[in-house]
Design an enzyme around this catalytic site. Structure first.
Site, PDB file in Angstrom:
ATOM      1  N   GLU A 110       0.772  -1.271   0.051  1.00 30.31           N
ATOM      2  CA  GLU A 110       0.098   0.082  -0.087  1.00 30.31           C
ATOM      3  C   GLU A 110       0.779   1.104   0.048  1.00 30.31           C
ATOM      4  O   GLU A 110       0.551   2.104  -0.618  1.00 30.31           O
ATOM      5  CB  GLU A 110      -1.013  -0.010   1.114  1.00 30.31           C
ATOM      6  CG  GLU A 110      -2.088   1.089   1.251  1.00 30.31           C
ATOM      7  CD  GLU A 110      -1.698   2.370   1.889  1.00 30.31           C
ATOM      8  OE1 GLU A 110      -2.167   3.449   1.959  1.00 30.31           O
ATOM      9  OE2 GLU A 110      -0.470   2.568   2.463  1.00 30.31           O
ATOM     10  N   GLU A 111       1.894   1.030   0.718  1.00 32.88           N
ATOM     11  CA  GLU A 111       2.633   2.343   1.048  1.00 32.88           C
ATOM     12  C   GLU A 111       3.559   2.913  -0.432  1.00 32.88           C
ATOM     13  O   GLU A 111       4.170   4.054  -0.464  1.00 32.88           O
ATOM     14  CB  GLU A 111       3.756   2.325   2.058  1.00 32.88           C
ATOM     15  CG  GLU A 111       3.258   1.905   3.517  1.00 32.88           C
ATOM     16  CD  GLU A 111       2.687   3.331   4.055  1.00 32.88           C
ATOM     17  OE1 GLU A 111       2.741   4.311   3.360  1.00 32.88           O
ATOM     18  OE2 GLU A 111       2.147   3.112   5.107  1.00 32.88           O
TER      19      GLU A 111
ATOM     20  N   ASP B 139      -7.846   1.749   7.512  1.00 38.56           N
ATOM     21  CA  ASP B 139      -6.830   2.584   7.335  1.00 38.56           C
ATOM     22  C   ASP B 139      -6.750   3.706   8.504  1.00 38.56           C
ATOM     23  O   ASP B 139      -7.810   4.089   8.900  1.00 38.56           O
ATOM     24  CB  ASP B 139      -6.333   3.117   5.965  1.00 38.56           C
ATOM     25  CG  ASP B 139      -4.774   3.152   5.885  1.00 38.56           C
ATOM     26  OD1 ASP B 139      -4.098   3.252   6.689  1.00 38.56           O
ATOM     27  OD2 ASP B 139      -4.434   3.173   4.431  1.00 38.56           O
TER      28      ASP B 139
ATOM     29  N   HIS C 202       3.349   8.363  10.390  1.00 39.73           N
ATOM     30  CA  HIS C 202       4.574   8.392   9.568  1.00 39.73           C
ATOM     31  C   HIS C 202       5.731   8.830  10.400  1.00 39.73           C
ATOM     32  O   HIS C 202       6.720   9.478   9.956  1.00 39.73           O
ATOM     33  CB  HIS C 202       4.458   9.044   8.335  1.00 39.73           C
ATOM     34  CG  HIS C 202       3.746   8.128   7.109  1.00 39.73           C
ATOM     35  ND1 HIS C 202       3.814   8.459   5.813  1.00 39.73           N
ATOM     36  CD2 HIS C 202       2.914   7.125   7.250  1.00 39.73           C
ATOM     37  CE1 HIS C 202       3.264   7.567   5.355  1.00 39.73           C
ATOM     38  NE2 HIS C 202       2.383   7.002   6.084  1.00 39.73           N
TER      39      HIS C 202
END
Length: 364
Positions: A216-217, A239, A325
């Site tokens: 996904e990243e 998510d 993040h």
């Protein structure tokens, strides 16, 4: 068997899962999915797919288990390693981070490293006012030469993660959890809560595909392949989403707060009838939830799933997350419990619904 969601999340997170190198965490997800699902398979991409039920309608529930990391690009003659990012790292929090450098495929197959920092005493005013670029940073591996690093297994392509620990923020009984890369393995743990509920009270006429997706990243790649193969009648992605935090104003994140419940997304990436169903079921069952308008691209697996093949009924339920993040993301365990429950009752409602893909509105 009663699920301990906190311990399940810790179990998943303690295994590294840098995009493209997800094997250690994948084995743990397979183990846990196998406790609840009728079948568990791994596809060519590395998606883990657990199936529960035998209904005619296929419902896909997706959360990604790959995480941000670093990848070594070279080691210089003095044993310091250059690296690049895997996924979208923030250079401000990368600088000075202590990491595990994964030199093998086992849980203890790592060496400790650190992103080297120039001491403030040795910097000029301009250097102190800005973080260096990732391309200019180096990893200190605790060795003195390229040869020593090679003997330890560090070479081009070796991946690194922040320290993968999860703990409670504040007191030992705090609802707030802190750790790196809750994005998005916390939601995979939330789907285990959904499994627990649906294994005891299966939805009518529904075959549920629990999909822990990969990559996904770097572009929603695993979800796209899984959706193409499953061809779901309906799908719910899950998510993390940004929450109000120091320096983050409510209008920047839609007023989303930790501890106020999971977040139902609205917008073109989602099917209105499904998001209305989510909110209705949350109200009916007393589950707190928030809503968030997403005017265009959601940046989640839902973006890929919605338009695979002929398209599908699609929704997104998100987890509020502070400091996304970074090595110190923060979530609420109550929000995670409620996320798993809300997805479960929505799937049960889908089993009773008459939602259709194509509706004839006129015939001569």
């Amino acid at each position: 068997m009663t699920l301990n969601l906190y311990e399940t999340l810790r179990y998943f997170m303690e295994a590294p899962s840098v995009t493209g190198f997800e094997q250690q965490r994948r084995e743990r997800i397979i183990e846990v999915f196998s406790k609840y699902c009728d079948t568990v398979t791994v596809d060519v991409m590395g998606n883990v797919i657990g199936v529960l039920g035998k209904g005619e309608r296929d419902v896909m529930l997706a959360g990604h288990y790959d995480q941000l990391g670093f990848m070594v690009t070279h080691v210089d003659k003095d044993g310091f390693a250059g690296f690049t990012q895997v996924g979208g790292w923030d250079k401000r929090v990368a600088y000075g981070t202590r990491v595990k450098v994964w030199v093998g495929d086992g849980p203890e197959d790592y060496i400790v490293g650190a992103v080297a920092v120039k001491a403030a005493h040795l910097t000029d005013a301009k250097e102190r006012d800005q973080s260096p670029e990732l391309k200019d940073m180096l990893l200190d591996l605790g060795v003195d030469s390229e040869e020593e690093a090679a003997k330890l297994g560090v070479k081009s392509g070796t991946v690194c993660t922040p320290y993968l620990d999860v703990t409670r923020l504040g007191t030992k009984d705090s609802d707030k959890l802190i750790g790196p890369a809750f994005d998005d393995v916390c939601c995979v743990a939330g789907l285990v809560k959904t499994m627990e509920i649906l294994s005891k009270n299966p939805p009518k006429n529904i075959k549920v595909h629990f999909v822990a997706t990969v990559q996904e990243e770097i572009g929603l790649r695993g979800a796209a392949i899984a959706a193409y193969n499953i061809m779901p009648w309906a799908a719910i992605a899950t998510d993390v989403t940004h929450a109000v935090a120091p320096g983050v104003k409510p209008n920047q994140v839609g007023g989303i707060e930790l501890g106020k419940g999971p977040v139902v997304a609205l917008g073109g990436n989602f099917t209105r009838a499904l998001w209305e169903m989510m909110e209705s079921e949350a109200e009916k069952h007393g589950i707190p939830c928030q809503r968030h308008g997403v005017p265009a691209r959601s940046g989640t697996d839902a973006w890929a799933i919605q338009i695979e093949r002929g398209g599908t009924i699609c929704g997104l339920i998100s987890m509020p997350n502070r400091y996304m993040h970074s090595p110190n993301e923060v979530i609420s365990l109550k929000d995670l419990e409620n996320l798993g429950s809300l997805i479960a009752i929505t799937v049960q409602a889908l089993g009773e619904s008459d939602l259709q893909h194509n509706v004839e509105v006129y015939r001569r």
